[in-house]
Design an enzyme around this catalytic site. Sequence first.
Site, PDB file in Angstrom:
ATOM      1  N   ASP A  89      22.564  48.819  57.366  1.00 57.38           N
ATOM      2  CA  ASP A  89      23.340  49.523  58.383  1.00 57.38           C
ATOM      3  C   ASP A  89      24.538  50.144  57.673  1.00 57.38           C
ATOM      4  OD1 ASP A  89      25.167  50.306  60.312  1.00 57.38           O
ATOM      5  OD2 ASP A  89      25.012  48.474  61.510  1.00 57.38           O
ATOM      6  N   GLN A 148      29.455  52.009  58.687  1.00 59.71           N
ATOM      7  CA  GLN A 148      30.841  51.852  58.246  1.00 59.71           C
ATOM      8  C   GLN A 148      31.014  52.042  56.743  1.00 59.71           C
ATOM      9  OE1 GLN A 148      33.358  51.624  60.251  1.00 59.71           O
ATOM     10  NE2 GLN A 148      32.276  51.233  62.168  1.00 59.71           N
TER      11      GLN A 148
END
Length: 408
Positions: free
Chosen positions: A198, A201
């Site tokens: 993921d 960020q």
Amino acid sequence: MNIEEIRRQFPILHQEVNGHPLVYLDSAATSQKPTAVIEAVKNYYEWDNANVHRGVHTLGSRATDAYEGAREKLRRFINARSTEEIIFTRGTTTAINLVASSYARAVCKEGDEIVITPMEHHSNLIPWQQVAQATGAVLKYIPLQQDGSISLEDVEKTITEKTKMVSVMYVSNVLGVVNPVKEIAAIAHRHGAKMLVDGAQSTPHLKVDVQDLDCDFYALSGHKMCAPTGIGALYGKKELLQEMEPIEFGGEMIDHVGLYNSTWKDLPWKFEGGTPIIAGAVGLAAAIDFLESIGMENIDRHEKQLTSYALERMVEIEGLTIYGPGQDRAGLVTFNLDDVHPHDVATVLDAEGVAVRAGHHCCQPLMRWLNVTATARASFYLYNTEADVDRLITALIKTKEYFGHVST
């Protein structure tokens, strides 16, 4: 980095909020957009607006060139091998759901394991819950250390020969932890599992090389990296994407359609059903140009310096609790002020023109692990300064004084 020159390129920063100059400290939720990105989207709609891949007229050709040019630009930005490995999506959430629905549901069966961590954003947790419920696979969690980080020793203990999928955020949106995803991918591969990162960020802040990480999938969002909302991407190794079936069907992704059977286009288009997010891709390309003109290494260095300064100032405030590691963290600080609800903290800060995030940050299991219901979060980006941090500190002191006065 000339921060003042960078700040001049973000029109939204030059305004007052509640009578104070805006201090925007919520870039982990969404970043602001520079003029170059705004103008690129505006120019597309004013001059090149047409559907892609279908028309032979000039506007259609220009739109297609811009859209596919953005794919190539993103390929270079994250160092994928081929544009066939870059699937445009609405963002990280859609990208993870694509892998969960198309790949994981096909390969997982009862008794298999899916490994994640308790720090995951809901977008990298709920899809795997759904896969587990649908297939009978077991969802397992790598335990967290006291400061919220994870140890490779625990990774080794959690991933087994039964593990089919490992999915871990590169950077925590709450703790600021930078996870060792390259090492985790290597452990996963030794056990025959696939690895999804993921990158929501991490992509805006770090130099990302998916080939060096050797992850099988990587998900990202444009709106956190100076691009428009509604555009993101999934990187996947070509051999895996070729095996996967689309989960959205219709125009754009088809090759041949019969009355009873149809076939799909080649990669990457078989996963991009319907009219794509053309203007968003144009904006993403402009955002990549903007970030590369500054340098990802420079952005990373600036944010680390700013975060260190913020931590030094914030520990001076009595009654303020900071979550996450004390060092080696990304550009955000999550905190609580004793006896003051985070929403109240954010409200008072907003009255001072300081924008922070308050809530569970789409990480309810992590909030329970921290033994809180919510936190406040200040997140930094390339346009923030030490003066912004000073404004935050001043506003936090006012908040503490205000609620201390009210409570007495």
